[in-house]
Design an enzyme around this catalytic site. Structure first.
Site, PDB file in Angstrom:
ATOM      1  N   SER A   1       0.879  -1.154   0.000  1.00  0.00           N
ATOM      2  CA  SER A   1       0.000   0.000   0.000  1.00  0.00           C
ATOM      3  C   SER A   1       0.916   1.202   0.000  1.00  0.00           C
ATOM      4  O   SER A   1       1.711   1.373   0.911  1.00  0.00           O
ATOM      5  CB  SER A   1      -0.878  -0.017   1.239  1.00  0.00           C
ATOM      6  OG  SER A   1      -1.538   1.205   1.357  1.00  0.00           O
ATOM      7  N   ARG A   2       0.821   2.035  -1.052  1.00  0.00           N
ATOM      8  CA  ARG A   2       1.830   3.086  -1.195  1.00  0.00           C
ATOM      9  C   ARG A   2       1.514   4.333  -0.392  1.00  0.00           C
ATOM     10  O   ARG A   2       2.405   5.099  -0.099  1.00  0.00           O
ATOM     11  CB  ARG A   2       2.015   3.444  -2.672  1.00  0.00           C
ATOM     12  CG  ARG A   2       2.519   2.268  -3.450  1.00  0.00           C
ATOM     13  CD  ARG A   2       3.047   2.617  -4.822  1.00  0.00           C
ATOM     14  NE  ARG A   2       3.274   1.375  -5.542  1.00  0.00           N
ATOM     15  CZ  ARG A   2       2.422   0.835  -6.392  1.00  0.00           C
ATOM     16  NH1 ARG A   2       1.305   1.465  -6.674  1.00  0.00           N
ATOM     17  NH2 ARG A   2       2.680  -0.319  -6.970  1.00  0.00           N
ATOM     18  N   VAL A   3       0.266   4.568  -0.064  1.00  0.00           N
ATOM     19  CA  VAL A   3      -0.032   5.793   0.681  1.00  0.00           C
ATOM     20  C   VAL A   3      -0.743   5.534   2.007  1.00  0.00           C
ATOM     21  O   VAL A   3      -0.787   6.405   2.861  1.00  0.00           O
ATOM     22  CB  VAL A   3      -0.901   6.775  -0.149  1.00  0.00           C
ATOM     23  CG1 VAL A   3      -0.158   7.236  -1.375  1.00  0.00           C
ATOM     24  CG2 VAL A   3      -2.212   6.151  -0.533  1.00  0.00           C
TER      25      VAL A   3
END
Ligand code: ATP
Ligand code: MG
Length: 660
Positions: A513-515
């Site tokens: 999950s990048r953010v």
């Protein structure tokens, strides 16, 4: 200005442009010719041929066809316009019942005296005004209509004046085309010279379509509704608008098709407003960063691939690996959290859609959910617009009601296939895997519409969970790589894990999950920290241990930790944990408190311990929920609760006593 006079109009020339007039038969010939001459003068037609055809179905008046346009001065046309006007404004009459606001849900419409307060009546007045306007626009005897008997008695000067007046009004002009060919839901139409891309086209049978291919002389129209009524030679007309869907609170709890028409048998959908299905994504300044968690209730996701409001997180995996289950669990977990959910089913079996709707309804989740369904038996065009119209429905809640919205696209692989089918029928050049070149843009413009809005715009967000189905675990195929690159992370489900009983079958190594990390609650972040490393170490060690040689103590511990964590991350469907429970469970799992247990007993221990703590030490959960952090005090509380519970557990489970 023009050389046309009534004189030469009386003798229609054999050369020149064709002016075709359909008449109901109530107009004297000389008047018709006068009208034609006036028409030619108005549109500067130097020479024309007149062709008059009787058409009693018009009731009264006449229609002129000239150069691909239709100038409709018939009674039938007038009635059609009034009915369209009323249909268009009818939506407003629902305003009264649709002021239902989520926050003041129980505010009754009528006051104690049984009257509707003035503030609510506003909309009723609006409707009345609109109807008056409609009547003023289309009165029986005045206005630009040219269809009453009285008209034919007027003297020439007055008659010319009336005709000129009518001709100056643009209300009656339609741009019409003719269907040249139709096959497999795509019609090729000529004559729509000014047609815009994505414009809604209506056919004379009532069928509708979207203009998707604009070529020099013809337009490729993909038929949305009434496919079987469209035949060659049929006429169709432009509507000057794109496809729009009804939006608003009236859709909550409903199952609708991609045009917003109800398919759940609960009667008409009440709506205030419509929105175009395609609309631009919010710009950079309109957005704020993702900073609020969207709790899924699934420990593995909330801890390892946290999702923030406004994020786009892909759920990807082979068929039957629990993709839909994760999305549905997430929807169920939003109950009572003031989040609106939109579930879009694309290309699924109708029976699956029905059971999903029933499930949500049974679990009390339908009240805050809209289901948009285009089943496998719907046309490719319907499947193609489904996610866009669902997004329009979600946008209404975000932009105008400042709500947090969760939208699930189940699934985008089928959506891409529907788009591929349409593109091939439109003879667009096929590219990789026969998808058209713009299939990336198809999904990026859809997913870019999810956002967290800035404070200035009043907040609100759309969190998107697109689902993509892979074939044989291949995440490097065209559509998966595209959507992976557009989204802010992916949850990868693997069939091996699913069949080995590790459910949800999230492959922790390949999921990111990048953010979402920025939105994670502090307490969860703290316990999740050691989790990923422990799981990775255990995986590595487990592959060594397969050689079967003696393992040193440290390796054994790492493998044991991995076993405990994997057991703890197992979760049945419809069994969400609250945030505080997740923190609690992960804390005991990552502090080696369950290493003494056999693998089969770990889950039982966790459930029993959580229940026991709710009974005896509820303050632990309450404090974690309120403070959002895992303080030393809480840790000490959990430690002492653990000693107490373990003692009782060992008394009941005699098999562990001997080992100790
Ligand atoms: P499809 O490719 O058909 O859309 P899918 O990937 O969406 O499948 P689901 O329909 O969600 O998969 O799940 C497949 C089956 O696995 C269902 O019968 C579901 O009940 C079961 N299942 C899913 N998740 C879990 C879970 N966490 N625990 C137990 N069973 C589960
Ligand atoms: Mg599914």
């Amino acid at each position: 200005m023009s050389n046309v006079t009534p004189d030469n109009a009386q003798k229609p020339k054999s050369k020149g442009t064709l002016l075709r007039i359909e008449t109901a038969g109530d107009i004297p010939m000389d008047k018709l010719e006068r009208i034609a001459a006036k028409f030619a003068q108005h549109y500067e037609i130097p020479s024309y041929r007149l062709k008059i055809e009787p058409k009693p179905a018009l009731v009264g008046g006449f229609i002129i066809y000239y150069h691909g346009d239709r100038y409709d001065y018939s009674v039938k046309g007038q009635l059609g316009r009034i009915s369209a006007f009323i249909k268009r404004t009818r939506a407003d009459s629902f305003k009264v019942t649709d002021t239902f606001d989520h926050k003041k849900e129980d505010k009754p419409l009528r006051n104690e005296d049984g009257e509707i307060p003035d503030s609510e009546l506003f909309s009723v007045k609006e409707v009345r005004k609109d109807i008056e306007e409609a009547l003023a626009l289309f009165p029986e005897t005045s206005g630009p209509s040219l269809d009453n008997a009285e008209l034919w008695q007027l003297d020439d000067a007055e008659f010319d004046r009336r005709v000129e007046e009518a001709l100056s009004s643009s209300e009656m002009i339609d741009e019409i085309g003719t269907v040249n060919a139709v096959s497999d839901g795509v019609a090729t139409v000529t004559g729509l010279r000014h047609c815009m891309s994505d414009e809604l086209i209506t056919f004379s049978s009532g069928a509708t379509g979207i203009a998707m291919n604009l070529e020099k002389t013809k337009v490729g129209v993909v038929i949305l509704t009434g496919e079987d009524t469209v035949v060659e030679g049929m006429s169709c007309k432009r509507t000057m608008t794109t496809v729009e869907v009804p939006v608003g609170n009236g859709l909550l709890g409903r199952v609708v098709d991609p045009l917003g028409r109800p398919i759940d048998g609960k009667g008409m959908v009440r709506y205030v407003d419509t929105r175009p299905v395609e609309s631009p994504a919010p710009g950079v300044t309109d957005r704020s960063e993702v900073n609020t968690p969207l709790q899924t209730g699934i420990t593995a996701i909330d801890a390892l691939t946290p999702i923030g409001r406004g994020q786009r997180e892909l759920i990807i995996g082979d068929r039957q690996t629990g993709k839909t289950a994760i999305a549905i669990d997430t929807i169920l977990n939003q109950k009572g959290k003031d989040i609106i959910c939109v579930y879009v089913a694309i290309g699924q079996k109708m029976s699956t859609i029905v059971s999903t709707a029933n499930l949500l309804s049974r679990k009390g989740a339908l009240d805050y959910t809209v289901i948009v369904a285009a089943s496998a038996s719907d046309s490719a065009a319907m499947q193609y617009i489904a996610p866009f119209s669902a997004c329009a429905i979600a946008e209404k809640f975000m932009y105008d009601y400042h709500k947090d919205v969760l939208i699930v696209y189940d699934d985008l692989s089928k959506h891409a296939q529907a788009y591929r089918a349409i593109s091939l029928l439109l003879r667009r050049p096929p590219g990789r895997e026969a998808y058209p070149g713009d299939v990336f843009y198809l999904h990026s413009r859809l997913l870019e519409r999810s956002a967290k809005l800035s404070e200035e715009l009043g907040g609100g967000s759309i969190t998107a969970l697109p689902i993509v189905e892979t074939l044989g675990n291949d995440i490097s195929a065209y559509i998966p790589t595209n959507v992976i690159s557009i989204t802010d992370g992916q949850i990868y489900l693997s069939p091996e894990l699913f069949f080995s009983g590790q459910r949800p079958a999230i492959n922790v190594g390949l999921s990111v999950s990048r953010v979402g990390g920025a939105a994670q609650t502090k307490a969860v972040k703290k316990v999740a920290g050691p989790l990923r490393i422990s799981l990775a170490q255990a995986r590595e060690m487990a592959s060594f241990s397969q050689f079967g040689s003696d393992l040193d103590e440290n390796t054994q511990l790492q493998i044991k930790r991995g076993t405990v964590l994997n057991e703890v991350l197992k979760q049945e469907q419809f069994k969400p944990w609250t945030m505080s429970e997740e923190v609690f469970i992960l804390y005991i799992a990552t502090t080696d408190k369950m290493n003494f247990l056999a693998k089969e007993d770990i889950n039982e221990f966790v459930f029993a311990f959580v229940d026991d703590t709710w009974d005896l030490h509820q303050n632990i959960f309450d404090t974690i929920t309120d403070e959002g952090v895992l303080s030393d005090q809480i840790k000490a509380d959990i430690d002492s609760a653990y000693e107490d519970f373990k003692g009782r557990f060992l008394e009941e489970h005699t098999e562990y006593q001997e080992e100790d």
